[in-house]
Every structure is written in structure tokens, then in C-alpha cells.
Write an enzyme that holds these catalytic residues in place. Structure first.
Site, PDB file in Angstrom:
ATOM      1  N   SER A  17     -24.047   5.941  -1.704  1.00 49.11           N
ATOM      2  CA  SER A  17     -24.431   6.288  -0.469  1.00 49.11           C
ATOM      3  C   SER A  17     -23.798   7.943   0.042  1.00 49.11           C
ATOM      4  O   SER A  17     -22.760   8.126   0.190  1.00 49.11           O
ATOM      5  CB  SER A  17     -23.897   5.684   0.450  1.00 49.11           C
ATOM      6  OG  SER A  17     -24.161   6.177   1.940  1.00 49.11           O
ATOM      7  N   ASN A  69     -14.982  16.248  -0.092  1.00 48.62           N
ATOM      8  CA  ASN A  69     -16.539  16.643   1.280  1.00 48.62           C
ATOM      9  C   ASN A  69     -15.500  16.181   2.061  1.00 48.62           C
ATOM     10  O   ASN A  69     -15.036  15.445   2.818  1.00 48.62           O
ATOM     11  CB  ASN A  69     -17.522  16.565   0.588  1.00 48.62           C
ATOM     12  CG  ASN A  69     -17.565  14.818   1.261  1.00 48.62           C
ATOM     13  OD1 ASN A  69     -18.073  14.414   1.952  1.00 48.62           O
ATOM     14  ND2 ASN A  69     -17.400  13.584  -0.474  1.00 48.62           N
ATOM     15  N   GLY A  72     -18.979  14.923   7.388  1.00 52.08           N
ATOM     16  CA  GLY A  72     -19.392  14.010   8.488  1.00 52.08           C
ATOM     17  C   GLY A  72     -20.224  13.648   8.970  1.00 52.08           C
ATOM     18  O   GLY A  72     -20.661  12.708  10.436  1.00 52.08           O
ATOM     19  N   LEU A  73     -20.226  12.285   7.946  1.00 49.88           N
ATOM     20  CA  LEU A  73     -21.819  11.817   8.270  1.00 49.88           C
ATOM     21  C   LEU A  73     -22.715  12.187   9.246  1.00 49.88           C
ATOM     22  O   LEU A  73     -23.628  12.277  10.267  1.00 49.88           O
ATOM     23  CB  LEU A  73     -21.836  10.298   8.483  1.00 49.88           C
ATOM     24  CG  LEU A  73     -20.064  10.486   7.702  1.00 49.88           C
ATOM     25  CD1 LEU A  73     -19.619   8.528   9.198  1.00 49.88           C
ATOM     26  CD2 LEU A  73     -20.821   9.126   6.784  1.00 49.88           C
ATOM     27  N   CYS A 130     -13.922   3.876   8.650  1.00 45.79           N
ATOM     28  CA  CYS A 130     -14.256   4.470   9.821  1.00 45.79           C
ATOM     29  C   CYS A 130     -13.024   3.798  10.781  1.00 45.79           C
ATOM     30  O   CYS A 130     -13.398   2.449  10.843  1.00 45.79           O
ATOM     31  CB  CYS A 130     -15.292   4.849  10.807  1.00 45.79           C
ATOM     32  SG  CYS A 130     -16.574   3.691  11.662  1.00 45.79           S
ATOM     33  N   LYS A 164     -18.380  -1.741   2.073  1.00 47.56           N
ATOM     34  CA  LYS A 164     -17.723  -1.097   1.111  1.00 47.56           C
ATOM     35  C   LYS A 164     -16.960  -1.006   1.601  1.00 47.56           C
ATOM     36  O   LYS A 164     -16.918  -0.010   2.559  1.00 47.56           O
ATOM     37  CB  LYS A 164     -18.802   0.073   1.047  1.00 47.56           C
ATOM     38  CG  LYS A 164     -18.515   1.812   0.476  1.00 47.56           C
ATOM     39  CD  LYS A 164     -20.024   2.488  -0.060  1.00 47.56           C
ATOM     40  CE  LYS A 164     -18.906   3.726  -0.561  1.00 47.56           C
ATOM     41  NZ  LYS A 164     -20.298   5.357  -0.841  1.00 47.56           N
ATOM     42  N   THR A 192     -15.053   7.677  -0.986  1.00 48.74           N
ATOM     43  CA  THR A 192     -13.693   8.855  -1.058  1.00 48.74           C
ATOM     44  C   THR A 192     -12.703   8.617  -0.605  1.00 48.74           C
ATOM     45  O   THR A 192     -12.521   7.514  -0.113  1.00 48.74           O
ATOM     46  CB  THR A 192     -14.065  10.754  -1.091  1.00 48.74           C
ATOM     47  OG1 THR A 192     -14.035   9.505   0.706  1.00 48.74           O
ATOM     48  CG2 THR A 192     -16.064  10.451  -1.189  1.00 48.74           C
TER      49      THR A 192
HETATM   50  C1  LIG Z   1     -20.792  14.343   0.012  1.00 49.69           C
HETATM   51  C2  LIG Z   1     -20.557  13.090  -0.500  1.00 49.69           C
HETATM   52  C3  LIG Z   1     -21.184  12.112   0.630  1.00 49.69           C
HETATM   53  C4  LIG Z   1     -20.920  10.875   0.773  1.00 49.69           C
HETATM   54  N1  LIG Z   1     -21.252  10.218   1.826  1.00 49.69           N
HETATM   55  C5  LIG Z   1     -21.231   9.336   1.967  1.00 49.69           C
HETATM   56  C6  LIG Z   1     -21.529   8.139   2.831  1.00 49.69           C
HETATM   57  O1  LIG Z   1     -22.638   8.782   3.834  1.00 49.69           O
HETATM   58  N2  LIG Z   1     -21.748   6.968   3.271  1.00 49.69           N
HETATM   59  C7  LIG Z   1     -20.970   6.198   2.910  1.00 49.69           C
HETATM   60  O2  LIG Z   1     -20.676   4.838   2.006  1.00 49.69           O
HETATM   61  N3  LIG Z   1     -20.542   6.603   1.506  1.00 49.69           N
HETATM   62  C8  LIG Z   1     -20.181   8.831   1.153  1.00 49.69           C
HETATM   63  N4  LIG Z   1     -19.685   8.903  -0.239  1.00 49.69           N
HETATM   64  C9  LIG Z   1     -18.942   8.308  -1.305  1.00 49.69           C
HETATM   65  C10 LIG Z   1     -19.794   8.153  -2.147  1.00 49.69           C
HETATM   66  O3  LIG Z   1     -21.089   7.094  -2.068  1.00 49.69           O
HETATM   67  C11 LIG Z   1     -19.153   7.225  -3.412  1.00 49.69           C
HETATM   68  O4  LIG Z   1     -18.693   6.478  -2.515  1.00 49.69           O
HETATM   69  C12 LIG Z   1     -17.830   8.226  -4.085  1.00 49.69           C
HETATM   70  O5  LIG Z   1     -18.673   9.606  -3.895  1.00 49.69           O
HETATM   71  C13 LIG Z   1     -17.153   8.413  -5.340  1.00 49.69           C
HETATM   72  O6  LIG Z   1     -18.814   7.638  -6.417  1.00 49.69           O
HETATM   73  P1  LIG Z   1     -18.139   9.808  -7.416  1.00 49.69           P
HETATM   74  O7  LIG Z   1     -16.975  10.083  -7.694  1.00 49.69           O
HETATM   75  O8  LIG Z   1     -19.567   9.465  -8.157  1.00 49.69           O
HETATM   76  O9  LIG Z   1     -19.123  10.451  -6.613  1.00 49.69           O
HETATM   77  C14 LIG Z   1     -19.980  10.594  -0.085  1.00 49.69           C
HETATM   78  C15 LIG Z   1     -19.558  11.228  -1.228  1.00 49.69           C
HETATM   79  C16 LIG Z   1     -19.654  13.085  -1.518  1.00 49.69           C
HETATM   80  C17 LIG Z   1     -19.425  13.301  -2.408  1.00 49.69           C
END
Ligand SMILES: Cc1cc2nc3c(=O)[nH]c(=O)nc-3n(C[C@H](O)[C@H](O)[C@H](O)COP(=O)(O)O)c2cc1C
Ligand SMILES: Cc1cc2nc3c(=O)[nH]c(=O)nc-3n(C[C@H](O)[C@H](O)[C@H](O)COP(=O)(O)OP(=O)(O)OC[C@H]3O[C@@H](n4cnc5c(N)ncnc54)[C@H](O)[C@@H]3O)c2cc1C
Ligand code: FES
Lengths: 299, 267
Positions: A17, A69, A72-73, A130, A164, A192
Site C-alpha cells: 500500500s 518517508n 503523512g497519508l 495509527c 496490516k 515501515t
Molecule cells: C513512500 C511510502 C508510502 C507508504 N504508504 C503506505 C500507506 O499509505 N499505507 C500503508 O499501509 N503502508 C504504506 N507504506 C508501507 C509499505 O506498504 C510497506 O509496508 C513497506 O514500505 C515495506 O515494504 P518495502 O520495504 O518493500 O517498501 C508506504 C511505504 C512507503 C515507502
């Protein structure tokens, strides 16, 4: 074919996501995006009840093997998402999973109910990273808090409800068990990890949101450990993610017990990463001794 | 112009130095011809990472300096200034080595309004998108370029008949390019300004054009992770809220902005 809580996926690779905006990508890449969609399902960026602008920039800080990152959704809010985005997402050749987040149980309930009512939505993913503004507890960091949330929203939908998990919890396995007991259909992890960077010149926080979330290969070992621990403790299907760059990394998460794997940050470096990881994974799985085969992709 | 889906390799065919800058030329066999002001995300096929702070990890954004569609395959040129680990590694690339790229991305320059004379204003490495725009508008298009010092002034050779300002007076007018611009606008109030450069320069130009009620198109910079709208990391504040610069820009109408001084941009 992979079965994930009732969804039939052509292969095990989906997106994380918030790391792939299919509507923006269609503007950038045109109709070929639909012909060669890189993922077996599409997970939306987190949708909240009311619109959010997101955090002030700067929003990104690069690390050795990853980034922090503080986005901030930002999103249009539930009404905007359902009216403008969902009809476009329905044109994708894969099932659509909508990721939602609320700041109270009531908010999550409204989000789940409204999204669940839409036929375009194949499944829901709850972002529980959150705080509940009513209790001050991060919904996904405390087993009891999560159990109360699911008790409220699970009865509201027949669609798969994926929780999640946040890695920023003292006992992720306890939270995973609580989710299973309260009727979650699947779990996804990791989100993250909280991190921060200082501006080298001023010494002040670099990110507009002060702290942010660390992702990318830097968190891969953490993801593997948490996926391994959770898969050992629950029977629910798990979507593993965190730092996946190659088929090899996806295979590791699958060997640790994951049913499906999400690619996040790597899509920033290569918009077709999902497709590539799926192809590499298939090659690895087909070879008798998968461990010997490592993709030549440089890191 | 939409981009091919996915990252592709592009072999370096030439590398030339212009003072502090390096121009890389590469063959982009599978890519479309970009529009002026569009950009690509670049990284190196080998040795990406392991520089200062063990970076770079993400690709880096580069305006296309020039596209040579007449050559087959299509050749692209990029202008690189070494300001950190990513630009350092890219500026070391040699002919025969491989670049990885995605793009072209973003919205480029729009033609001038009826009856307006285009006026190009560049600061340092910001000349890159203006060079391809001048190729399209014609070599007589006025270009004003500002550079820090004698090391950077050779960048002026990349455009046709530019008027130059250097802060140290080593070439052309001693002072800022915005001084040349102010004089030019006084003489010709029918200009439409196209500008790219450091945040402080763009902000000065935005304020000047707002005061004179002249249209201006500004090519901005911000930290980008993806270039195609995936990360929401590149937003800049506008009068209509935050916009993703990689999708709505990098060229934005100046009147959309309250300020062109973007947080975290520049070096
Ligand atoms: C720029 C960015 C924005 C993200 N936005 C969301 C989000 O809106 N909702 C969510 O559940 N996870 C969000 N994540 C988390 C990712 O879905 C994922 O769980 C996390 O980045 C770990 O995977 P990766 O190392 O392959 O990026 C975001 C990650 C990144 C890097
Ligand atoms: C649309 C667009 C077009 C561009 N066109 C060109 C061009 O044609 N030619 C050109 O030379 N450049 C161009 N740039 C700028 C170029 O992308 C940057 O100079 C480059 O990304 C810097 O990377 P680096 O690794 O060399 O330096 P970095 O150290 O990454 O970046 C320099 C600046 O980024 C910040 N920074 C420092 N450390 C970090 C960190 N860990 N994480 C995040 N930020 C950090 C600081 O402000 C620092 O001064 C363009 C940028 C954009 C957005
Ligand atoms: S650079 Fe990722 S959204 Fe613009």
C-alpha cells in the site's frame, strides 16, 4: 495460481500500500500498464474518512539501502476515493484491495462498511499503524486494542479483512494472535519502521513530519524475522513484505511462511519490479535447487 | 509523451566535460522522443550505492538536455553537476557503460501565449531543459544564463548565443542573471519567461514576473524517489494545495505558486 483468503491471484506478487498509484502510473505509462500490470492484485494507498493533505515537505530521506518517508497519508478521503478513484481502479486487470485507516473504531467501521458495499472491492486491508484518538493506543501495537477494533468491524463485512501489522509493536506475535482470534482473514507485514534523519547543515529534523517510516532493503532482515515469527504462531495466510527487490527475497519470505509477497520501495526504482520479481520467483521455484539460483540484478 | 513501463538500459555513447559539468549522451533504443521540460530517472547499472553515506539507492531526476530523434536509435543527452553521491557516480560514467533509465516523465514547457516572445532564463545546471526548448523554439530565442564562477561558465556553450552573468565576474555581466532579466523585461514587456535554476533564483523570477504581470513557466526541483506519482514524496505547495511535481510538473505556471523556494530542493 495462488489463493489468498478467497482471492485467486495469477502469481504471489502484489504491491505494498502507498508504493504504487495505478491511476498516476496510467498517466505516466499509458494503456500498456493495463496490458502488463506488474502485480497480481492491486492494494490502494491508505484511505481515511476525511481528506488529508499529507505532511509538509521534505518527505523523503535516502539511506544506505532504503529510505525514510514521512508522506503523512495524503488522500481524497472516503467519498472522493469511492466516487473518483475506485471506478478507475476497477478497470485494472486484477482484484482491488482497499487499504483503510481510521482514528477511532467508529471511523474504521464507516470505512469498512462503505468500501465493502462496493462490488469493485475484492478485499479490505486495515492499516492499524495509527493511534486511536479515543484511547491514545496505536491500534496495531496492542493486542487488546486490536481485538476490540476487530470485534467492532469484523461483523460489518463478508469480504476478506486483512490486518496490516506494524513492526513498531513490542510483541508483534501477540498482536497477530489477537487478530486471528478476532476473525481477521489474513495478515500483512511489515509496515515501515519508525526512523528519523537530521539535516546535516542545521542539525534540525530533515523530514517535515519530524519522524518517518524506514523501508527498502535496509529492513529486509527485520521483515523476514517478523514474518517467520508470525507464520510460526498463526494459521492465517500472511502477505510478507519489506525490502523485496528480487525473486530471491520473495522466496525467502515464502520459505518463512508467507502466502503472498508485496513489493514496495523497489517499484520506485523500477516501475515493473513486481513483474520482474514474479518472473524471478517462478524461475527459482521451478528449479530443483532454488537456493543456487540468484538473479544477477545489482543492488 | 508516456514512458515505457519499467526500467531500461541505455548505453553511454559519449561523455563531454564543460567546466564543472558533464554531458552524457546515451542511446535510448526503446524510448519515445521526449518533450522539452520532461525528465528521466537515472541510475547506473553498476556501482549504484557505496558512495558517500553508502548512497545512492534511489534513481536521480534529470531533465533531458537534448534529444536527437534524427539519429537511430534515439539519442538523449543529460547535463550532470556533481553535488552528491548520485551525481558523482553518474558523472563518472564512461562511453560503453550502461545507464538505467525510466521516463520521459512529467509535463514540460507549453508554447508561449499569442504575441508573447519567449525568454529563457537559466541558473547553472538549470540550463538543461532550456537547451532542448531553445532547439524547438529556434536558435534566435533569447537565453540569459547565470553561473557561479569561471568553472561553471563553460555551460553557456550548450546554448545558442546566450547572454551570460557570473557572480564572480569571470564571464559576461558581473552579478546575477535576474539583473539581466530585469533589464530585458524593462525593454520588452511582451515577454513570456521560461526559467529553471536554484530555488532562490526561481523565487526572484516568480516575484518579478508577478509584479510585472508577465506569464512565467518555472521548471522546479524537489526530492523525488520514483518520478511517476507512486511515492507522494515530491510534493510542492501551490495555491491549490500540494501537487506531485513529477506528475503536474516539473514545469509549473508561476501564478500557481506562492513561492518557488521549495523545501529540501537545491544543494
Ligand atoms: C513512500 C511510502 C508510502 C507508504 N504508504 C503506505 C500507506 O499509505 N499505507 C500503508 O499501509 N503502508 C504504506 N507504506 C508501507 C509499505 O506498504 C510497506 O509496508 C513497506 O514500505 C515495506 O515494504 P518495502 O520495504 O518493500 O517498501 C508506504 C511505504 C512507503 C515507502
Ligand atoms: C525534475 C528534475 C530535473 C533535474 N534535472 C537535473 C539536471 O538536468 N542536471 C542535474 O545535474 N541535476 C538535475 N536535477 C537535480 C538532481 O536530481 C539532484 O542534484 C540529484 O538528485 C542529487 O543527488 P546526489 O546523490 O548527487 O546528491 P544528494 O546528496 O542526494 O542531494 C543533494 C541535496 O539533497 C539533500 N540531501 C542530502 N542528503 C540526503 C539524503 N540522504 N536524502 C535526501 N536528501 C538528501 C540535500 O539538500 C543535499 O544538498 C533535477 C532534479 C529534478 C527534480
Ligand atoms: S517522485 Fe514519487 S510521486 Fe513524485
Amino acid at each position: 495460481m495462488v489463493e489468498l483468503c478467497g482471492l485467486e491471484l495469477a502469481h504471489p506478487i502484489i504491491n505494498g500500500s502507498g508504493t504504487f498509484d495505478a491511476i498516476a502510473a496510467r498517466r505516466a505509462f499509458g494503456e500498456q500498464l493495463l496490458e502488463r500490470f506488474p502485480f497480481a492484485a492491486f492494494v490502494s494507498k491508505t484511505v481515511t474518512l476525511t481528506p488529508r493533505e499529507g505532511n509538509p515537505p521534505p518527505r523523503l530521506w535516502e539511506l544506505a539501502g532504503g529510505l525514510i518517508n514521512s508522506i503523512g497519508l495524503p488522500n481524497k478521503g472516503l467519498a472522493g476515493f469511492l466516487a473518483e478513484d475506485l471506478p478507475q481502479l476497477a478497470e485494472l486487470p486484477v482484484p482491488v484491495i482497499v487499504n483503510v485507516m481510521g482514528f477511532s473504531r467508529q471511523e474504521v467501521a464507516e470505512l469498512v462498511q462503505a468500501c465493502s458495499a462496493r462490488p469493485e472491492v475484492a478485499a479490505l486491508e486495515l492499516n492499524v499503524s495509527c493511534p486511536n484518538v479515543e484511547t491514545g493506543l496505536v491500534m496495531g501495537a496492542d493486542p487488546d486494542e486490536l481485538a476490540r477494533l476487530l470485534a467492532r468491524v469484523r461483523p460489518l463485512t463478508d469480504k476478506p479483512l486483512i490486518v496490516k501489522l506494524t513492526p513498531n509493536a513490542s510483541d508483534v506475535v501477540a498482536v497477530a494472535r489477537a487478530a486471528q482470534d478476532a476473525g481477521a482473514s489474513a495478515l500483512s507485514l511489515i509496515n515501515t519502521l519508525r526512523g528519523m534523519a537530521l539535516d546535516p547543515r542545521s542539525g534540525e529534523p530533515w523530514l517535515g513530519g519530524v519522524t518517518g517510516g524506514v523501508s527498502g532493503p535496509a529492513v529486509r532482515a527485520v521483515a523476514l524475522a517478523q514474518v517467520h515469527a508470525v507464520c510460526g504462531a498463526v494459521q492465517l495466510p500472511v502477505i510478507g513484505m519489506g525490502g523485496v527487490q528480487r525473486g530471491r527475497d520473495a522466496l525467502d519470505l515464502i520459505r518463512a511462511g508467507a502466502r503472498a509477497v508485496a513489493v514496495g520501495t523497489e517499484s520506485f526504482r523500477d516501475p515493473a519490479a513486481g513483474d520482474r520479481v514474479a518472473a524471478e520467483l517462478e524461475l527459482l521455484s521451478a528449479s530443483a535447487d532454488g537456493a543456487q539460483l540468484v538473479s544477477p540484478q545489482p543492488f | 509523451m508516456t514512458a515505457p513501463l519499467g526500467r531500461r538500459g541505455a548505453r553511454i555513447t559519449a561523455r563531454e566535460r564543460y567546466g564543472a559539468y558533464v554531458v552524457l549522451r546515451c542511446a535510448d533504443a526503446d524510448g519515445p522522443t521526449p518533450a522539452a521540460g520532461q525528465f528521466y530517472m537515472l541510475s547506473c547499472a553498476a556501482g549504484w550505492g557505496g558512495g558517500e553515506g553508502e548512497r545512492p539507492f534511489l534513481p536521480r531526476a534529470f531533465s533531458v538536455l537534448r534529444a536527437c530523434p534524427a539519429s537511430a536509435p534515439l539519442e538523449l543527452e543529460f547535463l550532470v553537476e556533481d553535488v552528491g553521491p548520485g551525481t558523482r557516480r553518474l558523472s563518472e560514467l564512461l562511453p560503453g557503460e550502461e545507464l538505467l533509465l525510466t521516463g520521459p516523465f512529467g509535463a514540460g514547457f507549453r508554447p508561449p501565449h499569442r504575441g508573447r516572445r519567449p525568454l529563457l532564463v537559466g541558473g547553472g545546471v538549470g540550463l538543461a531543459p532550456l537547451a532542448i526548448w531553445q532547439d524547438q523554439l529556434g536558435p534566435d530565442t533569447t537565453a540569459l544564463l547565470g553561473f557561479r564562477d569561471a568553472m561553471h561558465a563553460p555551460g553557456a556553450e550548450l546554448m545558442s548565443a546566450p547572454r551570460v552573468a557570473t557572480e564572480d565576474g569571470s564571464a559576461g555581466h558581473r552579478g546575477l542573471v535576474t539583473e539581466l532579466l530585469a533589464a530585458e523585461l524593462e525593454a520588452d514587456p511582451q515577454a513570456e519567461v521560461y526559467a529553471c535554476g536554484p530555488p532562490a533564483m526561481l523565487e526572484a523570477i516568480r516575484a518579478l514576473c508577478a509584479e510585472l504581470e508577465l506569464p512565467a513557466q518555472l521548471a522546479l526541483e524537489s526530492g523525488m524517489a520514483c518520478g511517476f506519482g507512486a511515492c507522494f514524496g515530491c510534493v510542492v505547495p501551490t495555491r491549490e494545495g500540494y501537487v506531485r511535481l513529477c506528475l503536474e510538473g516539473p514545469v509549473l505556471d508561476a501564478h500557481l505558486l506562492e513561492t518557488a523556494a521549495v523545501a529540501g530542493a537545491g544543494h
